[in-house]
Write an enzyme that holds these catalytic residues in place. Structure first.
Site, PDB file in Angstrom:
ATOM      1  N   ASN A 209       1.511  -1.219  -0.254  1.00 19.36           N
ATOM      2  CA  ASN A 209      -0.118   0.167  -0.129  1.00 19.36           C
ATOM      3  C   ASN A 209       0.905   1.382   0.044  1.00 19.36           C
ATOM      4  OD1 ASN A 209       0.425   0.527   3.037  1.00 19.36           O
ATOM      5  ND2 ASN A 209      -0.408  -1.145   3.528  1.00 19.36           N
ATOM      6  N   ASP A 278      -3.767  -7.185   4.761  1.00 17.06           N
ATOM      7  CA  ASP A 278      -4.808  -7.834   5.346  1.00 17.06           C
ATOM      8  C   ASP A 278      -4.405  -9.888   4.951  1.00 17.06           C
ATOM      9  OD1 ASP A 278      -5.633  -6.367   7.678  1.00 17.06           O
ATOM     10  OD2 ASP A 278      -6.948  -4.760   5.996  1.00 17.06           O
ATOM     11  N   LYS A 288      10.696 -15.870 -10.564  1.00 19.34           N
ATOM     12  CA  LYS A 288       9.578 -15.354 -11.174  1.00 19.34           C
ATOM     13  C   LYS A 288       8.793 -15.629 -12.389  1.00 19.34           C
ATOM     14  CE  LYS A 288       9.723 -11.266 -14.478  1.00 19.34           C
ATOM     15  NZ  LYS A 288      10.080 -10.442 -15.410  1.00 19.34           N
ATOM     16  N   PRO A 306      -1.963 -12.478  10.913  1.00 21.81           N
ATOM     17  CA  PRO A 306      -1.895 -12.133  11.634  1.00 21.81           C
ATOM     18  C   PRO A 306      -2.344 -10.571  11.755  1.00 21.81           C
ATOM     19  CG  PRO A 306      -0.089 -12.398  11.928  1.00 21.81           C
ATOM     20  CD  PRO A 306      -0.653 -13.240  10.233  1.00 21.81           C
ATOM     21  N   ASP A 307      -4.049 -10.228  12.817  1.00 24.28           N
ATOM     22  CA  ASP A 307      -3.975  -9.085  12.557  1.00 24.28           C
ATOM     23  C   ASP A 307      -2.902  -8.731  14.041  1.00 24.28           C
ATOM     24  OD1 ASP A 307      -5.179  -6.764  14.315  1.00 24.28           O
ATOM     25  OD2 ASP A 307      -7.259  -6.934  12.873  1.00 24.28           O
ATOM     26  N   ILE A 308      -1.893  -7.827  14.064  1.00 24.44           N
ATOM     27  CA  ILE A 308      -1.128  -7.950  15.088  1.00 24.44           C
ATOM     28  C   ILE A 308      -1.770  -7.129  16.360  1.00 24.44           C
ATOM     29  CG2 ILE A 308       1.296  -6.369  15.750  1.00 24.44           C
ATOM     30  CD1 ILE A 308       1.867  -6.867  12.697  1.00 24.44           C
ATOM     31  N   PHE A 328      -4.418   2.967  14.770  1.00 21.54           N
ATOM     32  CA  PHE A 328      -5.039   3.894  13.340  1.00 21.54           C
ATOM     33  C   PHE A 328      -6.240   3.192  12.866  1.00 21.54           C
ATOM     34  CE2 PHE A 328      -2.405   7.523  13.057  1.00 21.54           C
ATOM     35  CZ  PHE A 328      -1.681   7.330  14.012  1.00 21.54           C
ATOM     36  N   LYS A 346     -13.461  -1.000  15.758  1.00 22.81           N
ATOM     37  CA  LYS A 346     -12.540  -1.279  15.596  1.00 22.81           C
ATOM     38  C   LYS A 346     -11.543  -1.148  17.161  1.00 22.81           C
ATOM     39  CE  LYS A 346     -11.256  -0.536  11.367  1.00 22.81           C
ATOM     40  NZ  LYS A 346     -10.551  -0.123   9.751  1.00 22.81           N
ATOM     41  N   LYS A 350     -10.221  -4.712  18.326  1.00 18.63           N
ATOM     42  CA  LYS A 350      -8.874  -4.918  18.965  1.00 18.63           C
ATOM     43  C   LYS A 350      -8.459  -4.403  20.674  1.00 18.63           C
ATOM     44  CE  LYS A 350      -8.004  -3.997  13.912  1.00 18.63           C
ATOM     45  NZ  LYS A 350      -7.266  -4.435  12.931  1.00 18.63           N
TER      46      LYS A 350
HETATM   47  N1  CTP Z   1      -3.358  -3.851  11.657  1.00 15.54           N
HETATM   48  C1  CTP Z   1      -2.439  -4.887  12.623  1.00 15.54           C
HETATM   49  N2  CTP Z   1      -2.831  -5.723  11.662  1.00 15.54           N
HETATM   50  C2  CTP Z   1      -2.956  -6.391  10.619  1.00 15.54           C
HETATM   51  C3  CTP Z   1      -3.895  -5.157   9.894  1.00 15.54           C
HETATM   52  C4  CTP Z   1      -4.111  -3.675  11.054  1.00 15.54           C
HETATM   53  O1  CTP Z   1      -2.095  -5.165  13.572  1.00 15.54           O
HETATM   54  N3  CTP Z   1      -2.960  -7.213   9.765  1.00 15.54           N
HETATM   55  C5  CTP Z   1      -3.492  -2.633  12.702  1.00 15.54           C
HETATM   56  C6  CTP Z   1      -3.517  -0.988  11.855  1.00 15.54           C
HETATM   57  O2  CTP Z   1      -1.579  -0.640  12.132  1.00 15.54           O
HETATM   58  C7  CTP Z   1      -4.085  -0.434  12.644  1.00 15.54           C
HETATM   59  C8  CTP Z   1      -5.083  -0.674  12.995  1.00 15.54           C
HETATM   60  O3  CTP Z   1      -4.757  -2.587  13.257  1.00 15.54           O
HETATM   61  O4  CTP Z   1      -3.637   0.145  13.769  1.00 15.54           O
HETATM   62  C9  CTP Z   1      -6.576  -0.900  11.636  1.00 15.54           C
HETATM   63  O5  CTP Z   1      -5.591  -1.304  10.553  1.00 15.54           O
HETATM   64  P1  CTP Z   1      -6.910  -0.830   9.859  1.00 15.54           P
HETATM   65  O6  CTP Z   1      -6.022  -1.108   7.799  1.00 15.54           O
HETATM   66  O7  CTP Z   1      -7.402   0.887   9.143  1.00 15.54           O
HETATM   67  O8  CTP Z   1      -7.858  -1.971   9.093  1.00 15.54           O
HETATM   68  P2  CTP Z   1      -7.745  -3.543   9.636  1.00 15.54           P
HETATM   69  O9  CTP Z   1      -8.236  -3.817  11.323  1.00 15.54           O
HETATM   70  O10 CTP Z   1      -7.021  -3.993   8.324  1.00 15.54           O
HETATM   71  O11 CTP Z   1      -9.742  -3.724   9.173  1.00 15.54           O
HETATM   72  P3  CTP Z   1     -10.287  -2.945   7.583  1.00 15.54           P
HETATM   73  O12 CTP Z   1      -9.197  -3.500   6.668  1.00 15.54           O
HETATM   74  O13 CTP Z   1     -10.847  -4.122   7.315  1.00 15.54           O
HETATM   75  O14 CTP Z   1     -10.774  -1.617   7.600  1.00 15.54           O
END
Ligand code: CTP
Length: 412
Positions: A209, A278, A288, A306-308, A328, A346, A350
């Site tokens: 991104n 994500d 390649k 994983p969602d950290i 954020f 969130k 979270k």
């Molecule tokens: N985050 C994280 N791990 C992930 C995705 C996001 O720790 N795999 C954290 C980001 O650093 C941020 C927060 O979670 O502090 C929210 O990230 P955001 O991209 O806004 O949302 P997502 O949790 O990815 O959800 P969505 O894509 O559905 O908006």
């Protein structure tokens, strides 16, 4: 505790106000040393300044006959200062600061600084509004310099508009506020993530991104200015990482997870400013992917990362919520109500203490930009911080978080 304040006076008519500025600073408990540019000496007297500051005045880069200036005065002055104020700041000194030009005592001193810098511009409106000056001020803001004013009003050149130096009382108020708040995070360890993660498809292609990492870097600088011990974990950034702040560079979400978990237990405040991928590729190819081997349309198999932050929230809950967690919310809606709704979701999912909600797909907001507008959302309240530089936003976030952290610790 007394603070050492270095006042750099450059050559504008507003320099005549600096003896009263010094008097106010001394009254507020600052130890003041003054450096004059050679042009400033036309506007204000050394005797007045040395009398009110109680210190000799510096202006020579090299010692002259009977001079009190030391031959490496610029380094000594830069090291002595806890805070530096340039007032009035002419277009010339602003341009020198923005471009790293060092050709007299003030500009060499400013280039040798590592302490908070405040600049109060004062000049003719046209000079102030000139794109070159605006760009230079923008550059300084991005580096975390605090720009005070200028005010609007009648100018010495018989014109009216922005360009008047902010009145000494207001300048002093800003310095005092900074002094009061500056060590709020002393003794705390702050962990900050920033930048974008990358999920490789094959050795040469990845999913990512446009996050620049600027906000996280400003947060790291502001936390350090506030006395914290800082660790910055960065994905990919479009600006260099600060070499004076401990940092670790990672690439994928999983690498970031590992690095964050390694630092988690020793941290008091964790700010997840990174834009984290994500999804990752179910299978990362070792060589390649050849165009000729694929049909016109083909599917890439992705699997969730994983969602950290969520993991940290769960860990924190287990450990009796001893840490303050900030996340954020990067959203593509602009309506404040929608942003607040997304942010609150969130915050709950979270299990964090604060969410900074922002729109990431609008001009001057979100990814890559130098400014942003955010909504701070805690479990008790939410409020909007209007569009301003990312450096100022970082400061606002940390001021809010450090006040909350103190309250939060008391109730644990
Ligand atoms: N985050 C994280 N791990 C992930 C995705 C996001 O720790 N795999 C954290 C980001 O650093 C941020 C927060 O979670 O502090 C929210 O990230 P955001 O991209 O806004 O949302 P997502 O949790 O990815 O959800 P969505 O894509 O559905 O908006």
């Amino acid at each position: 505790m007394t603070k050492n304040l270095l006042l750099c006076i450059t050559g504008g008519i507003a320099a005549y106000k600096t003896p009263s500025l010094v008097r106010l600073l001394v009254k507020k408990g600052f130890k003041v040393k003054v450096v004059l540019s050679s042009h400033a000496r036309y506007f204000v007297g050394e005797t007045s300044l040395s009398t009110v500051s109680g210190n000799p005045i510096h202006w020579r880069l090299f010692p002259g006959e009977n001079s009190t200036d030391h031959d490496i005065a610029h380094i000594e002055l830069a090291q002595w200062a806890d805070q530096v104020l340039v007032a009035p700041a002419t277009a010339n000194i602003i341009a020198k600061m923005a471009n790293g030009i060092a050709d007299d005592l003030i500009s060499t001193t400013l280039l040798a600084l590592s302490t908070p810098l405040f600049v109060a511009p004062a000049m003719n409106t046209r000079m102030y509004l000139h794109p070159a000056t605006q760009k230079n001020i923008q550059t300084l803001k991005q580096r975390g310099t605090f720009i005070i004013g200028p005010d609007q009003g009648e100018l010495a050149c018989k014109t009216s508009g922005p360009g008047r130096m902010t009145e000494p009382e207001q300048i002093v108020e800003q310095l005092v506020n900074f002094k009061r708040k500056s060590k709020e995070l002393a003794g705390k360890k702050v962990l900050i993530t920033t930048g974008a993660t990358r999920e490789y498809i094959d050795p040469v292609r990845f999913i990512s991104n446009p996050a620049s990492g600027k906000t996280g870097i400003h947060l790291a600088r502001a936390a350090r200015e506030m006395g914290a011990q800082v660790m910055l974990i960065a994905g990919h950034t479009s600006v260099p990482l600060p070499d004076d702040i401990p940092h670790l560079q990672v690439s994928s979400t999983r690498e970031m997870l590992k690095a964050v978990l390694d630092e988690f237990s020793s941290s008091d405040l964790i700010i997840m400013a990174a834009a984290i991928g994500d999804w990752t590729c179910k299978q990362q190819l070792k060589t390649k992917l050849k165009k000729s081997t694929q049909p016109f349309d083909f599917n890439l198999k992705l699997t969730k990362n994983p969602d950290i932050l969520k993991k940290l929230g769960e860990l924190n809950k287990k450990e009796e919520k001893s840490k303050y967690l900030i996340g954020f919310a990067a959203e593509t809606v602009d309506d404040p109500e929608e942003l607040i709704k997304a942010g609150k979701k969130k915050l709950d999912v979270k299990k964090c203490n604060l969410i900074i909600a922002n729109t990431v797909n609008k001009e001057n907001k979100g990814f890559q930009t130098d400014t942003n507008q955010i909504i701070l959302i805690s479990h008790q309240e939410h409020f909007l911080v209007p569009e301003t530089s990312k450096a100022q936003l970082a400061r606002k976030i940390l001021e809010f978080a450090s006040a909350e952290l103190r309250k939060y610790r008391k109730t644990k």
